[in-house]
Design an enzyme around this catalytic site. Structure first.
Site, PDB file in Angstrom:
ATOM      1  N   VAL A  11       0.833  -1.206   0.000  1.00  0.00           N
ATOM      2  CA  VAL A  11       0.000   0.000   0.000  1.00  0.00           C
ATOM      3  C   VAL A  11       0.864   1.251   0.000  1.00  0.00           C
ATOM      4  O   VAL A  11       0.617   2.199  -0.750  1.00  0.00           O
ATOM      5  CB  VAL A  11      -0.958  -0.006   1.203  1.00  0.00           C
ATOM      6  N   ALA A 252     -16.071 -19.379  -9.764  1.00  0.00           N
ATOM      7  CA  ALA A 252     -15.896 -20.440  -8.769  1.00  0.00           C
ATOM      8  C   ALA A 252     -14.469 -20.974  -8.830  1.00  0.00           C
ATOM      9  O   ALA A 252     -13.832 -20.947  -9.878  1.00  0.00           O
ATOM     10  CB  ALA A 252     -16.892 -21.572  -9.020  1.00  0.00           C
ATOM     11  N   CYS A 260      -5.908  -9.136   2.157  1.00  0.00           N
ATOM     12  CA  CYS A 260      -7.076  -8.294   2.467  1.00  0.00           C
ATOM     13  C   CYS A 260      -8.309  -9.087   2.881  1.00  0.00           C
ATOM     14  O   CYS A 260      -8.766  -8.974   4.018  1.00  0.00           O
ATOM     15  CB  CYS A 260      -7.410  -7.409   1.261  1.00  0.00           C
TER      16      CYS A 260
END
Length: 431
Positions: A11, A252, A260
């Site tokens: 980040v 799927a 996260c």
């Protein structure tokens, strides 16, 4: 305004890049001298497509600097972004020790007004805690504001998401902070949400938990599709055309992982419990995700019988392609279970590395997919790297001991694989 970024991980490095790209002078601060030295050379310590090139560009231009000097960095910057990690503790709560340390450092070294902005994902109410930590550490009672500005980055797509965000969320009670943040983001053209800090913090958790819910819903639906002889991909295509649903996160597979979704869903559940609210849907989301890998492994057992002494090629370790992040990766759960059942595991991932741990010492880490396939009784695909789709599977078939292919990401064309002579099974697509 000059901007300080505390924390140069995924980040922090991305945030530093985007502000430098927007024309601001930016400094990255970290206590890890090794990371800082690499960044000063324009090199990343993790894999994220396109980010290293932009970091290097702004290091060369002088717009992006890196340091380990807390005192000088905090004193010389009026806008300070906190981008440190908030990992999960064993009880599921977020570990805020790094947030607290950053706040205390800011309080101790500040020499005038500071706008402190939390970019890290933090529990609801953390903005208030940060204020108290800063105040307690202050040597003099300087004014400051604390705002929340959560990130919405997808690993593997961080550059795109950072430079072209779908929204900017600002949580603050201060008109001064709002004005400064609007100036920082003046070059961005996307919807804005300016709200209270607690609302901004919850928006981040609620967003990730909803996306995780879509994934687990489709994974459960895939099991029903197998019983009804229906292809889950076709069901997803039909669902995704409804604009109220959309096509994203309807694939799927083996389940979600990364830094996260697992910790954010867990923290949201824990926050609710502290307030005596039971988020039952999210409890089930976590349960489904935790055991989704076992559904594919059961298919392998049905085909192979006992897995002891079977040669299993595992393709992909990262929780998703275009990243080296293996945190909570379904492939790790798969490998652990295979080793516990005494299978012989051969692993290949183009980027991600297996943890250095005695438990994994028997895993043969291979330099190519072809090497991993040698004498394999089965192939289990855990990460949908583009290279696996481009592999010539017809030429690869003679490398295997048995041509059994278990596709944990529904990446391959089932009819084509079966046409080449493979026994092929995906998740909800075997019809």
């Amino acid at each position: 305004m000059n901007i300080l970024i505390i924390g140069t991980g995924y980040v922090g490095a991305t945030t530093a890049m985007v502000f430098a790209e927007s024309g601001w002078q930016v400094t990255g601060l970290d206590i890890d001298a090794g990371k800082i030295e690499r960044l000063r050379q324009g090199r990343l310590h993790f894999h994220e497509p396109g980010l290293e090139e932009l970091i290097a560009k702004h290091v060369r231009s002088g717009r992006l600097l890196f340091t380990t000097d807390k005192k000088t960095a905090i004193a010389e910057h009026d806008v300070i972004y906190i981008c440190v990690g908030t990992p999960s503790r064993p009880d599921g709560n977020a570990d805020l020790r790094y947030i607290q340390q950053a706040a205390e450092d800011i309080g101790f070294f500040m020499n005038g007004y500071k706008l402190v902005v939390t970019k890290s994902t933090v529990p609801v109410g953390t903005q208030e805690q940060i204020k108290s930590w800063i105040e307690a550490a202050q040597q003099q009672p300087y004014r400051f504001d604390v705002a929340s500005n959560p990130e919405f980055l997808r690993e593997g797509k961080a550059v795109e998401d950072a430079l072209r965000p779908d929204r900017i969320v600002i949580g603050t009670d201060s008109a001064r902070a709002t004005e400064q943040l609007q100036l920082l983001y003046k070059s961005f053209h996307c919807p804005w949400i300016i709200t209270k800090p607690r609302t901004a913090e919850l928006i981040k958790y609620a967003s990730n938990a909803f996306l995780a819910t879509k994934i687990s819903y489709m994974n459960e639906l895939a099991r029903l599709c197998d019983e009804l002889e229906v292809n889950v991909n076709e069901v997803a295509d039909g669902m995704g055309l409804d604009p109220r649903i959309g096509p994203s996160f309807l694939q799927a597979g083996l389940g979600y992982g990364g830094s996260c979704f697992p910790k954010d869903v867990s923290e949201l559940v824990m926050t609710a419990r502290k307030h005596e609210v039971h988020l039952r849907i999210l409890d089930q989301v976590m349960d489904v995700n935790r055991m989704q890998f076992a559904y594919l492994l059961d298919k392998a057992r049905t085909r192979l019988g006992e897995l002891k002494d079977k040669n299993i090629a595992v393709l992909g370790l990262a929780f998703k392609p275009d990243t080296d992040d293996i945190r909570e990766a379904p492939a790790l759960r798969m490998i652990r279970e295979l080793l516990l059942e005494q299978a012989r595991v051969r692993l290949f991932d183009p980027v991600a590395k297996l943890p250095a741990h005695p438990f994994y010492e028997t895993v043969a880490v291979c330099a190519s997919a072809e090497e991993a396939l040698l004498n394999a009784d089965a192939v289990i695909l855990c990460t949908e790297w583009t290279a696996f789709g481009q592999l010539n599977w017809e030429n690869a078939k003679p490398l295997l001991g048995q041509p059994n292919f278990f596709d944990g990401r529904n990446m391959m064309d089932a009819q084509r694989m079966r046409g080449m002579g493979y026994y092929y099974q995906g998740i909800g697509t075997d019809h």
